[in-house]
Write a protein that holds these residues in place. Structure first.
Motif, PDB file in Angstrom:
ATOM      1  N   GLU A 141       5.515 -10.285  -8.175  1.00 59.94           N
ATOM      2  CA  GLU A 141       4.367  -9.498  -7.734  1.00 59.94           C
ATOM      3  C   GLU A 141       4.131  -9.634  -6.237  1.00 59.94           C
ATOM      4  O   GLU A 141       3.589  -8.707  -5.606  1.00 59.94           O
ATOM      5  N   PRO A 146       0.232  -4.289  -2.112  1.00 61.10           N
ATOM      6  CA  PRO A 146      -0.850  -3.550  -2.773  1.00 61.10           C
ATOM      7  C   PRO A 146      -1.410  -2.409  -1.942  1.00 61.10           C
ATOM      8  O   PRO A 146      -1.957  -1.461  -2.488  1.00 61.10           O
ATOM      9  N   TYR A 161      -4.254   2.493  -0.888  1.00 61.08           N
ATOM     10  CA  TYR A 161      -3.822   1.698  -2.040  1.00 61.08           C
ATOM     11  C   TYR A 161      -2.523   2.217  -2.642  1.00 61.08           C
ATOM     12  O   TYR A 161      -2.286   3.430  -2.682  1.00 61.08           O
ATOM     13  N   ARG A 162      -1.730   1.290  -3.117  1.00 60.02           N
ATOM     14  CA  ARG A 162      -0.548   1.642  -3.895  1.00 60.02           C
ATOM     15  C   ARG A 162      -0.964   2.171  -5.274  1.00 60.02           C
ATOM     16  O   ARG A 162      -0.379   3.129  -5.785  1.00 60.02           O
ATOM     17  N   ASP A 163      -1.974   1.546  -5.867  1.00 60.43           N
ATOM     18  CA  ASP A 163      -2.446   1.951  -7.180  1.00 60.43           C
ATOM     19  C   ASP A 163      -3.102   3.329  -7.098  1.00 60.43           C
ATOM     20  O   ASP A 163      -3.993   3.567  -6.271  1.00 60.43           O
TER      21      ASP A 163
END
Length: 431
Positions: A141, A146, A161-163
């Motif tokens: 991780e 992120p 953000y990556r999310d």
């Protein structure tokens, strides 16, 4: 190697382009251990890379300070490197994940070499043969970044953000209004289509019937309407959605990201398809190998050599000329270990090859070819066309103690836990 060596496929320049070309060839040959590549045995190498510096990487390489600091030079992150990526359906089409899993663009190369991100890049220990797969989820991780943080001219951060869900919430908070909704819906729709096509291995420019068929197959019928954006600029997209007049902060963000990824001087010169990929690059999955880019290239080089490939660092190419019967002759100087690349000394070497890949700049490649050669003339036409866009820059390296990162870049800021930041000092100035 002997002073004159024949190579079937030779790459000049050990950056991403030159290395990837010969690594794919070597991996497809399936020769492990380099036994058949011994010049003393057969006098011929399958593939080789000539690199002037002491390590591979090129514009995605590293620079080591005498005091021990090691800095990434150019690229600092890996993009679209994971094998299983679900295509994102644009909000205008219902949102959410859609379709079968796709393999990331960089993951194609890694997969052909028998590598997988982040598993083979999460440890700084010397790579093994075959590569040891790391299963420590915490270590894996740490290789997934992120977010990036963008700071506007007032010092206010926007977290990229990556999310996907976190990014949609962030952009709705930072850029409210119908114009922003329209722009991001268009951006998502176009980028989703072309990221998916890129992952299918499209070859450009189209040079034969197979390339044309592959290009057509890369775009499902439902994506064909996206072709209408092929002639748009990013400025056109901002104008069409009304964002250029009502959202100056969004325009500033677009300008910063375009300068970073597309390198166009103005938004009107940035092709919208290219810009859509550049603006969404942080959402397709950014990663970082343990040890930075040096760690990444250490793993790639070890695997390439295990497959039988050959790397000659400290090798300066002096000239390239065609051979009468086909193929190429490359003259070079190989420095002694520890020698200065600017000293002019070293051993002269000659390489002949059936196929040559230049990973060098257009200008340098042209200068190495004989005057009047057809390829040199073709390259010079591009150099002349792009002369006004050429430029330079100053790179400033800043060493930061680990303790500063642990306590947060700016304690109390929403961006304090992130390590990658981008700034724009004057949104009105020319890029």
């Amino acid at each position: 190697m002997s002073c004159s060596t024949h190579v079937r496929v030779l790459a000049v320049g050990g950056g991403a382009g030159g290395f990837a070309s010969v690594a794919r060839v070597q991996a497809r040959l399936g020769k492990v251990g380099g036994v058949t590549n011994s010049p003393s045995a057969v006098g011929v190498l399958d593939t080789a890379v000539l690199e002037q510096h002491t390590h591979l990487g090129g514009q995605a390489g590293t620079w080591r300070h005498p005091r021990g600091f090691c800095f990434d030079v150019g690229a600092t992150t890996l993009v679209d490197a994971e094998r299983d990526v679900r295509r994102w359906r644009a909000p205008s089409c219902g949102g959410g994940m859609a379709g079968a899993n796709e393999q990331g663009v960089l993951a194609h190369l890694l997969s052909e070499m028998g590598l997988e991100f982040p598993h083979d890049f999460a440890s700084v220990s010397p790579p093994s043969n075959p590569p040891a797969v790391l299963q420590d989820e915490e270590a894996l991780e740490t290789c997934r970044l992120p977010a990036y943080v963008w700071w506007d001219e007032r010092g206010e951060p926007v977290v990229l953000y990556r999310d996907r869900d976190a990014w949609e919430a962030e952009r709705a908070r930072q850029f409210p209004g119908p114009e922003a909704l329209k722009f991001f819906a268009l951006l998502d729709e176009v980028s989703s289509c072309f990221w998916s096509a890129a992952r299918r291995g499209v070859r450009l420019p189209v040079s034969n019937l197979r390339d044309f068929v592959d290009l057509a197959c890369a775009f499902p019928l439902g994506d064909w309407p996206m072709a209408r954006y092929a002639t748009w600029s990013l400025q056109d997209a901002l104008d069409a959605t009304g964002a250029s007049e009502t959202l100056p902060r969004l325009v500033s963000l677009a300008r910063c990201l375009v300068e970073d990824t597309v390198h166009s001087r103005t938004l009107a010169e940035a092709p919208f398809v290219n810009a859509a990929l550049g603006l969404t690059i942080r959402g397709v999955g950014l990663g970082r190998a343990a040890g930075g880019m040096r760690g990444f290239w250490d793993v790639l080089r070890a695997r390439y050599e295990n497959l039988g490939g050959n790397v000659l660092c400290g090798t300066t190419v002096r000239g390239i000329e065609p051979l009468p019967g086909g193929g190429w002759r490359v003259s070079a100087t190989v420095r002694a270990p520890g020698g200065d690349k600017g000293s002019g000394g070293g051993t002269r070497r000659v390489f002949t090859c059936d196929s040559l890949v230049s990973g060098l700049s257009t200008q340098l490649t042209a200068s190495l070819l004989p005057p009047g050669h057809a390829i040199r003339q073709r390259l010079e036409s591009f150099i002349k066309r792009d002369a006004s866009d050429l430029g330079g820059g100053i790179v400033v390296f800043l060493g930061v103690e680990d303790s500063a990162l642990e306590s947060g870049v700016m304690p109390g800021s929403p961006a304090s836990r992130f390590t990658h930041h981008q700034f724009i000092s004057d949104p009105s100035s020319s890029l």
